[in-house]
Motif scaffolding. Structure first.
Motif, PDB file in Angstrom:
ATOM      1  N   GLY A 252       0.806  -1.217   0.000  1.00  0.00           N
ATOM      2  CA  GLY A 252       0.000   0.000   0.000  1.00  0.00           C
ATOM      3  C   GLY A 252       0.840   1.268   0.000  1.00  0.00           C
ATOM      4  N   GLU A 253       0.168   2.406  -0.137  1.00  0.00           N
ATOM      5  CA  GLU A 253       0.858   3.701  -0.225  1.00  0.00           C
ATOM      6  C   GLU A 253       1.551   4.081   1.077  1.00  0.00           C
ATOM      7  N   THR A 254       1.052   3.566   2.194  1.00  0.00           N
ATOM      8  CA  THR A 254       1.722   3.740   3.496  1.00  0.00           C
ATOM      9  C   THR A 254       1.710   2.397   4.207  1.00  0.00           C
ATOM     10  N   PHE A 255       2.877   1.967   4.677  1.00  0.00           N
ATOM     11  CA  PHE A 255       2.930   0.699   5.398  1.00  0.00           C
ATOM     12  C   PHE A 255       3.760   0.861   6.665  1.00  0.00           C
ATOM     13  N   ASP A 256       3.851  -0.193   7.460  1.00  0.00           N
ATOM     14  CA  ASP A 256       4.360  -0.081   8.828  1.00  0.00           C
ATOM     15  C   ASP A 256       5.876   0.057   8.932  1.00  0.00           C
ATOM     16  N   ILE A 257       6.614  -0.895   8.339  1.00  0.00           N
ATOM     17  CA  ILE A 257       8.067  -0.984   8.565  1.00  0.00           C
ATOM     18  C   ILE A 257       8.803  -1.146   7.242  1.00  0.00           C
ATOM     19  N   HIS A 258       9.870  -0.362   7.072  1.00  0.00           N
ATOM     20  CA  HIS A 258      10.788  -0.546   5.946  1.00  0.00           C
ATOM     21  C   HIS A 258      12.177  -0.780   6.520  1.00  0.00           C
ATOM     22  N   GLY A 259      12.794  -1.899   6.137  1.00  0.00           N
ATOM     23  CA  GLY A 259      14.106  -2.233   6.666  1.00  0.00           C
ATOM     24  C   GLY A 259      15.156  -2.361   5.580  1.00  0.00           C
ATOM     25  N   GLY A 260      16.399  -2.453   6.035  1.00  0.00           N
ATOM     26  CA  GLY A 260      17.528  -2.621   5.121  1.00  0.00           C
ATOM     27  C   GLY A 260      18.828  -2.331   5.844  1.00  0.00           C
ATOM     28  N   GLY A 261      19.938  -2.532   5.147  1.00  0.00           N
ATOM     29  CA  GLY A 261      21.246  -2.261   5.727  1.00  0.00           C
ATOM     30  C   GLY A 261      21.486  -0.768   5.907  1.00  0.00           C
ATOM     31  N   MET A 262      22.367  -0.425   6.838  1.00  0.00           N
ATOM     32  CA  MET A 262      22.698   0.981   7.099  1.00  0.00           C
ATOM     33  C   MET A 262      23.233   1.687   5.849  1.00  0.00           C
TER      34      MET A 262
END
Length: 289
Positions: A252-262
């Motif tokens: 969706g256009e807004t979601f809870d968590i986005h992760g990834g490496g520093m």
């Protein structure tokens, strides 16, 4: 015995739900109380590998972190849609030289077709993660499987004045974005004036209005094998656009968590914030990890 176990489980879940879950949010620089957008459900996107070489320890460390997070959120009885992509096209080391595409460079080195490189190292990636007993993501989309969505997003950004075409390539207009009241640099805490002062000249830089503008679509050189038709000519997508297209399609256009490496915080995640806001008028993610 079954009903007793069920009673214990329900009590445990109730105990967890009554506790406050706090997550360090890179965007604010603080720990914040986590509340999902939709009660009981969590959408989490994690930037996956660029499959042009063997997965290494640094890659595995990132995916192990989010495997633990995925398991813990499920342990708290959340239903988690975990999307982790495969980048199999368009990963330039810079926007100026299309021959810096990592897949093209590796295919020349190994004397294989680019999609042979993609297949070889995607299989390797999965084998390594299986060795560590990671849970598979809910959805594992590929960049090449979402070219249409990326072309549509690029056209939308052109239509709304946030992007422009130049010599068959399309760039995101960082100045136009800031002039409309938004802040490129908010995630990584960078000042755009400092970015301009420290920018080195790149081949093809003259295509851009501003040095900080980043590629949404790149015109393919005659020797570039990975290419697709678009309204601006044959080319391939920019690295940053891929994750915006795939994350919004499945979460969706807004979601809870986005992760990834520093190492992805700037420019990759910074560009994702800008693309999401420019496309939809609001922040694409509540928690950046």
């Amino acid at each position: 015995m079954n009903s007793r176990n069920s009673f214990k489980k329900n009590n445990k879940m109730e105990l967890y739900k009554n506790q406050t879950l706090k997550i360090y949010n890179t965007l604010s620089g603080e720990k914040e109380t986590f509340t999902p957008i939709h009660e009981g459900n969590i959408g989490m996107y994690v930037c996956g590998p660029t499959v042009y070489s063997n997965v290494h320890l640094g890659n595995v460390r990132t995916f192990m972190s989010f495997d633990v997070i995925f398991r813990y959120l499920q342990h708290l009885d959340y239903k988690v849609r975990y999307v982790r992509n495969i980048t199999d096209a368009g990963h330039l080391t810079d926007d100026g030289d299309v021959d810096n595409d990592r897949f093209v460079k590796q295919s020349r080195l190994e004397k294989l077709e680019p999609m042979e490189i993609v297949q070889k190292y995607t299989v390797d990636f999965h084998k390594v993660l299986d060795t560590f007993n990671f849970l598979p993501p809910t959805i594992e989309p590929t960049a090449t499987g979402h070219i249409l969505e990326q072309i549509e997003l690029t056209q939308k950004l052109i239509d709304t004045g946030f992007a422009y075409e130049s010599n068959g390539s399309v760039y995101f207009d960082v100045f136009a974005y800031n002039q409309k009241g938004m802040n490129y640099g908010e995630l990584s805490n960078r000042n755009i004036e400092e970015l301009f002062a420290n920018t080195r000249d790149l081949d093809g830089q003259s295509e851009k209005k501003n040095p900080q503008d980043f590629a949404l679509w790149k015109n393919a050189s005659p020797a570039h094998i990975m290419r697709w038709n678009s309204p601006w000519g044959e080319g391939f997508p920019g690295w940053h656009l891929e994750c915006t297209a795939m994350s919004t399609k499945y979460l969706g256009e807004t979601f809870d968590i986005h992760g990834g490496g520093m190492d992805l915080k700037f420019p990759h995640h910074e560009c994702e914030v800008a693309q999401g806001k420019a496309c939809n008028g609001h922040s694409p993610v509540n928690f950046w990890m």
